[in-house]
Design an enzyme around this catalytic site. Structure first.
Site, short mmCIF file in Angstrom:
data_model
loop_
_atom_site.label_atom_id
_atom_site.label_comp_id
_atom_site.label_asym_id
_atom_site.label_seq_id
_atom_site.Cartn_x
_atom_site.Cartn_y
_atom_site.Cartn_z
N ARG A 1 -11.10 4.44 34.31
CA ARG A 1 -10.74 3.54 33.22
C ARG A 1 -10.35 4.28 31.94
O ARG A 1 -11.04 4.21 30.92
CB ARG A 1 -11.87 2.56 32.95
CG ARG A 1 -12.20 1.75 34.17
CD ARG A 1 -13.14 0.63 33.88
NE ARG A 1 -12.46 -0.57 33.44
CZ ARG A 1 -13.05 -1.75 33.31
NH1 ARG A 1 -14.31 -1.89 33.56
NH2 ARG A 1 -12.37 -2.79 32.91
N LYS B 1 -15.44 -14.90 28.85
CA LYS B 1 -15.87 -13.63 28.26
C LYS B 1 -14.68 -12.76 27.88
O LYS B 1 -14.63 -12.20 26.79
CB LYS B 1 -16.77 -12.88 29.25
CG LYS B 1 -17.01 -11.44 28.90
CD LYS B 1 -17.87 -10.74 29.92
CE LYS B 1 -17.13 -10.12 31.07
NZ LYS B 1 -16.45 -8.85 30.76
N ASN B 2 -13.73 -12.66 28.80
CA ASN B 2 -12.60 -11.74 28.56
C ASN B 2 -11.59 -12.28 27.56
O ASN B 2 -10.69 -11.55 27.15
CB ASN B 2 -11.90 -11.40 29.89
CG ASN B 2 -12.73 -10.46 30.74
OD1 ASN B 2 -13.75 -9.94 30.29
ND2 ASN B 2 -12.30 -10.25 31.97
N ARG C 1 -24.38 -9.60 31.55
CA ARG C 1 -23.26 -9.20 30.69
C ARG C 1 -22.15 -10.24 30.71
O ARG C 1 -21.43 -10.39 29.72
CB ARG C 1 -22.67 -7.87 31.18
CG ARG C 1 -23.51 -6.66 30.87
CD ARG C 1 -22.74 -5.40 31.21
NE ARG C 1 -21.36 -5.58 30.88
CZ ARG C 1 -20.32 -5.23 31.63
NH1 ARG C 1 -20.51 -4.64 32.78
NH2 ARG C 1 -19.10 -5.46 31.25
N ASP D 1 -11.16 -9.21 39.38
CA ASP D 1 -12.51 -9.66 39.02
C ASP D 1 -13.08 -10.68 40.01
O ASP D 1 -14.23 -11.11 39.85
CB ASP D 1 -12.51 -10.26 37.60
CG ASP D 1 -12.46 -9.17 36.53
OD1 ASP D 1 -12.57 -7.98 36.87
OD2 ASP D 1 -12.32 -9.53 35.34
N CYS E 1 -18.66 -1.13 32.92
CA CYS E 1 -18.85 -1.11 34.36
C CYS E 1 -18.36 0.22 34.94
O CYS E 1 -17.37 0.77 34.49
CB CYS E 1 -18.04 -2.22 35.01
SG CYS E 1 -18.75 -3.84 34.84
C1 UD1 Z 1 -9.68 -6.33 31.64
C2 UD1 Z 1 -10.89 -7.17 31.89
C3 UD1 Z 1 -11.52 -6.81 33.22
C4 UD1 Z 1 -10.48 -6.89 34.33
C5 UD1 Z 1 -9.23 -6.10 33.98
C6 UD1 Z 1 -8.10 -6.28 34.98
C7 UD1 Z 1 -11.68 -7.58 29.64
C8 UD1 Z 1 -12.72 -7.36 28.61
N1 UD1 Z 1 -11.84 -6.96 30.81
O1 UD1 Z 1 -10.13 -4.98 31.58
O2 UD1 Z 1 -12.58 -7.72 33.48
O3 UD1 Z 1 -11.04 -6.39 35.52
O4 UD1 Z 1 -8.73 -6.50 32.70
O5 UD1 Z 1 -7.76 -7.62 35.09
O6 UD1 Z 1 -10.74 -8.32 29.43
N2 UD1 Z 1 -5.66 1.77 32.46
C9 UD1 Z 1 -5.18 3.03 32.16
N3 UD1 Z 1 -5.04 3.38 30.85
C10 UD1 Z 1 -5.35 2.54 29.82
C11 UD1 Z 1 -5.82 1.24 30.13
C12 UD1 Z 1 -5.97 0.87 31.47
O7 UD1 Z 1 -4.90 3.82 33.06
O8 UD1 Z 1 -5.19 2.92 28.67
C13 UD1 Z 1 -5.81 1.37 33.88
C14 UD1 Z 1 -7.24 1.03 34.23
O9 UD1 Z 1 -7.98 2.18 34.55
C15 UD1 Z 1 -7.03 0.13 35.41
C16 UD1 Z 1 -5.74 -0.63 35.07
O10 UD1 Z 1 -5.09 0.17 34.08
O11 UD1 Z 1 -6.84 0.88 36.58
C17 UD1 Z 1 -5.95 -2.03 34.53
O12 UD1 Z 1 -6.81 -2.00 33.43
P1 UD1 Z 1 -6.74 -3.05 32.24
O13 UD1 Z 1 -5.81 -4.15 32.61
O14 UD1 Z 1 -6.51 -2.32 30.97
O15 UD1 Z 1 -8.22 -3.61 32.25
P2 UD1 Z 1 -9.17 -3.85 31.00
O16 UD1 Z 1 -8.39 -4.40 29.86
O17 UD1 Z 1 -10.03 -2.65 30.80
#
Ligand code: UD1
Length: 418
Positions: free
Chosen positions: A121, A22-23, A397, A305, A116
């Protein structure tokens, strides 16, 4: 809204075909908006997040031909329309269309994402990556509005932390930027490598995906492309834990050992056996389980995850374990629900202390995030009596036919309308 009824107590034996990730699928679907040529993506998982992303692409005007697990996405006719809040609020990954739309059309306006409920986030790193490439980005009234009327320019970006999504946004936008972009402190997840491979097939020039330093030379000369999505390492890890927690044996058909080193290590330390099979990996949980500490980390560390699922496993180990969450600040919604089933877990800030050996008893449970929900299913598989999981749409999902795949391995699990 469906619910799942689980009668616990059966060891699972069998083979599970691991779906496409999915990711990996979500960013690659978003990336099709970059190119005016058709892109064929194979091995898409049949999960509602992917269906939602396809709907979103159609709302932008892409033409999609779907056959089973494959889709040909022709974003030639796409236009940067304003998307309805309804599609976007369902999942955070919709923010991934921002970079491609901005890069191709010079402007994009996307509703702030939902998804979620695992902490705040924020999207600040996505925003600053696009700004560094020359865009004017504003977050106002629940929308992110990005403009780059003169096009994007390559630049050096240093991510404050290796966010997966921000790395993907930066890569996608940089493929259309003029000149070289260097992304430092990039996420190293296999899904980032798979995105780079997919974009490479589409005509982008990207080096270093899978390392902390990614170089992109733009703008790409787009061409028609085909790419097969990598297997879902989180789905594979979930079924591995299902084998270990029930004391059964499951073949994870299509899973790749090289994506799962930290998970395999934690499972082996906990007493499960893991070995490569003809079609993937085999996981067996026929011995006693030992308390094992894990800390979630960016790849190649233990994935956030799989934290909830591993915690369910640790409720059955001999001794205590400490599970520390470092990626998301409030990803412990499963804890009170596991406790309702009889688990002995105490939260201390970002660490959960799990005292193993608890006898779990079936109960009504509910979760508000995908991985928390599946951890309750895993606990239900070993709880005495019936566990009823409400709000199954969270599972749908991201898990393809979870109840069917578990049933084929001998679980007593039924889906019922609420
Ligand atoms: C992706 C995955 C999710 C997984 C996560 C971490 C997808 C669709 N989802 O989510 O399943 O749990 O990686 O492996 O691929 N953050 C910020 N600012 C930003 C972006 C992120 O502060 O602009 C923080 C987030 O709140 C979190 C951390 O960075 O605490 C990691 O997030 P990130 O690696 O971006 O996760 P996702 O890409 O949202």
């Amino acid at each position: 809204m469906d619910k799942l009824r689980i009668q616990g107590g059966r060891a699972l034996h069998g083979s599970v075909a691991i779906a496409g990730a999915k990711n990996a699928a979500l960013p690659q679907l978003a990336a099709t908006l970059l190119s005016p040529h058709p892109v064929e993506l194979a091995n898409l998982p049949d999960v509602s997040d992917v269906a939602n992303m396809l709907t979103l692409l159609e709302q932008y005007g892409a033409r999609i031909v779907r056959t089973d697990r494959d889709a040909i996405i022709d974003a030639g006719p796409a236009r940067p329309a304003e998307t309805g809040y309804d599609t976007v609020r369902r999942m955070r990954a919709t923010v991934l269309v921002l970079g491609p739309l901005l890069a191709r059309f010079g402007e994009a306006r996307v509703s702030l994402p939902g998804g979620c409920a695992i902490g705040a986030r924020p999207v600040d790193m996505h925003v600053s990556a696009l700004s560094a490439l020359g865009a004017d980005v504003r977050v106002e009234g629940g929308f992110i509005h990005a403009r780059a009327p003169k096009g994007l320019r390559g630049n050096r970006l240093v991510l404050p932390s290796p966010s997966v999504g921000a790395t993907e946004t930066a890569i996608m936008a940089a493929t259309a930027a003029a000149g070289e972009t260097e992304i430092l402190n990039a996420a190293r997840e296999p899904e980032v490598i798979d995105l780079a491979a997919s974009l490479g097939a589409m005509g982008a020039v990207i080096e270093g995906a899978g390392t902390h330093r990614i170089l992109i030379n733009g703008p790409a000369s787009w061409r028609p492309a085909a790419h097969r999505i990598m297997p879902d390492r989180i789905e594979a890890g979930t079924y591995a834990i299902a084998a270990a927690i029930t004391g059964g044996q499951i073949e994870l058909s299509g899973a790749r050992l090289e994506h799962m080193a930290s998970v395999v290590q934690a499972l082996e330390l906990a007493g499960a056996r893991v070995w490569p099979g003809d079609r993937g990996l085999v996981v067996s949980g026929d011995g006693a389980l030992r308390g094992t500490d894990v800390t979630t980390e960016p790849y190649p560390g233990f994935p956030t995850d799989l934290q909830a699922q591993f915690m369910a496993l640790m409720t059955q180990a001999d001794g205590a374990s400490m599970i520390r969450e470092t990626i998301f600040e409030s990803r412990f919604m499963h804890v009170p629900e596991l406790v309702r089933l009889g688990a002995n877990i105490r939260l201390q800030g970002r660490t959960a202390v799990v005292r193993g050996g608890a006898r779990l008893h079936g109960a009504q449970v509910m979760a508000t995030d995908l991985r928390a929900s599946v951890s309750l299913v895993l606990a239900g598989l070993i709880a005495e009596g019936e566990t009823v999981l409400n709000r199954v749409y969270h599972l749908d999902r991201g898990y393809e036919q979870l109840d069917l795949k578990l049933r084929r391995c001998g679980a007593q699990i039924e889906r019922a309308a609420q």
